[in-house]
Design an enzyme around this catalytic site. Sequence first.
Site, PDB file in Angstrom:
ATOM      1  N   GLU A 125      -3.123  10.846  13.718  1.00  0.00           N
ATOM      2  CA  GLU A 125      -3.929  10.341  12.609  1.00  0.00           C
ATOM      3  C   GLU A 125      -3.574   8.879  12.312  1.00  0.00           C
ATOM      4  O   GLU A 125      -3.186   8.533  11.191  1.00  0.00           O
ATOM      5  CB  GLU A 125      -3.698  11.212  11.370  1.00  0.00           C
ATOM      6  N   PRO A 126      -3.730   7.980  13.288  1.00  0.00           N
ATOM      7  CA  PRO A 126      -3.396   6.572  13.045  1.00  0.00           C
ATOM      8  C   PRO A 126      -4.453   5.897  12.185  1.00  0.00           C
ATOM      9  O   PRO A 126      -5.640   6.197  12.283  1.00  0.00           O
ATOM     10  CB  PRO A 126      -3.379   5.973  14.454  1.00  0.00           C
ATOM     11  N   CYS A 160      -7.300 -11.311 -15.096  1.00  0.00           N
ATOM     12  CA  CYS A 160      -6.558 -11.634 -16.323  1.00  0.00           C
ATOM     13  C   CYS A 160      -5.325 -10.757 -16.486  1.00  0.00           C
ATOM     14  O   CYS A 160      -5.221  -9.962 -17.433  1.00  0.00           O
ATOM     15  CB  CYS A 160      -7.491 -11.503 -17.528  1.00  0.00           C
ATOM     16  N   GLU A 161      -4.374 -10.869 -15.564  1.00  0.00           N
ATOM     17  CA  GLU A 161      -3.058 -10.294 -15.729  1.00  0.00           C
ATOM     18  C   GLU A 161      -2.118 -10.901 -14.693  1.00  0.00           C
ATOM     19  O   GLU A 161      -2.537 -11.308 -13.610  1.00  0.00           O
ATOM     20  CB  GLU A 161      -3.070  -8.769 -15.634  1.00  0.00           C
ATOM     21  N   TYR A 176       2.147  -2.653  -3.830  1.00  0.00           N
ATOM     22  CA  TYR A 176       3.266  -2.348  -2.936  1.00  0.00           C
ATOM     23  C   TYR A 176       4.209  -3.540  -2.705  1.00  0.00           C
ATOM     24  O   TYR A 176       5.083  -3.443  -1.836  1.00  0.00           O
ATOM     25  CB  TYR A 176       2.740  -1.916  -1.561  1.00  0.00           C
ATOM     26  N   ARG A 212      -3.478   2.410   9.928  1.00  0.00           N
ATOM     27  CA  ARG A 212      -3.008   1.040   9.837  1.00  0.00           C
ATOM     28  C   ARG A 212      -2.827   0.399  11.218  1.00  0.00           C
ATOM     29  O   ARG A 212      -3.196  -0.747  11.443  1.00  0.00           O
ATOM     30  CB  ARG A 212      -1.680   1.031   9.082  1.00  0.00           C
ATOM     31  N   GLY A 216       1.376   6.817  11.069  1.00  0.00           N
ATOM     32  CA  GLY A 216       2.487   6.164  10.402  1.00  0.00           C
ATOM     33  C   GLY A 216       3.180   5.058  11.157  1.00  0.00           C
ATOM     34  O   GLY A 216       4.019   4.365  10.584  1.00  0.00           O
ATOM     35  N   TYR A 220      -6.465  -0.716   4.266  1.00  0.00           N
ATOM     36  CA  TYR A 220      -6.154  -0.600   2.840  1.00  0.00           C
ATOM     37  C   TYR A 220      -6.477  -1.891   2.091  1.00  0.00           C
ATOM     38  O   TYR A 220      -5.849  -2.205   1.086  1.00  0.00           O
ATOM     39  CB  TYR A 220      -4.693  -0.184   2.631  1.00  0.00           C
TER      40      TYR A 220
END
Length: 422
Positions: free
Chosen positions: A277-278, A347-348, A321, A280, A242, A376
């Site tokens: 548990e890294p 297309c949005e 996000y 990112r 985290g 990610y």
Amino acid sequence: MNHFELRGGELHCEDVNLARIADEVGTPVYVYSSATLERHYTVLRDSLVGAGLKDPLIAFAVKANSNVAVLRTLGRLGAGADVVSEGEIRRALAAGIPGERIVFSGVGKTEAEIAFALEVDVAEINVESEPELHLVNTVAQRLGKRARAAIRVNPDVEAGGHAKIATGKAENKFGVSFAEAERLYANASNMAGVTPVGVACHIGSQITDLAPMEAAFRKMRGLVERLRAEGLSVERLDLGGGLGVPYFNQPEPPSPADYAQMIGRALQGLDVQLAFEPGRMIAANAGVLLARVLHVNRRPEGRNFLVLDAAMNDLLRPAMYDAYHDIRPLRPRDGAPETYDVVGPVCETGDTFTRDRQLPPLEAGDLIAFMSAGAYGAAMSSEYNSRLLAPEVLVRGADFAVVRPRPTYQDMLDREQPAPWL
């Protein structure tokens, strides 16, 4: 630190000109730096060891970047793997990471996934509820095994850079309360198919303040001490991951050294193996997404739309996000910056990477890099709008290799077949 820098007016990854990769492999394309992956892992490991923390297990969060070449790069340095599915276990094993360095997390493990984890002898299964504990016990007995289990606790500490990645509050789906944890740990010690080895927590992602982490870790220390006072063995304390990374629009987050020193203070004198548990913090700034400008749509009312060949299916984080990614031209032009809305072809309206971003002047055909896209990014990509998955490239020094090729349209179509009546 990362290994993406301008040389002679052109953006490089280590010793490779990124424009060369774009020209040879095509865009959009993910590019990863081996040197950055290795540096981020070793800096964290050395910081933890330097703070006197006992034999840490650093299990890279596979969900952040699941490419087998990336996992192998880290595994060769001694990294383990934090996994949340059978598929991720298989990726870790394919990368040469042994079961003894794999931690199996997740709130919804299936019976088949638990059985597979036991067959390959993972280091621990992080149990997140009472029903799951009984399921693990049942599966293990059927296989004639004992599952090494850790009870994941929800410490009710608020943290995380976005509501969708905060995991440590009581209303989040993860883990059990402290009271439940003590009861479940004691129950597990009497189960025929389970050996409780520790407790675990993970309070969120992209955390840039150490205070909530320290609060959670001190609570976890108290739990370990209470369990031991009851005569129960606690070998491992899994503190999750985290720790945030700089996305170039935020203050510098705490360093791995500051993080390690905080843990040393919070857990001083507690004789337990620590697991981490890294994801990112190791992978984010080790990767970029390269894209090409299709055209610049200059509206009469003054908005400039920079239309790229990359889309939200390639890099979902901004749409999901509201995430910020620094955008850099591979060959920056001189001239006054211009203001752009940077968008893709899906297309949005959600297919928008950023609005009102000041960038150097850009034209059709120019190449740009989304920075800090190594976590990610590819792992969350899809074929939405029947767009082909972007390939992945790994760089080492002056060499690069395609480690996930771009599929063909026929590859995509061959995965489907008509119903017999069609």
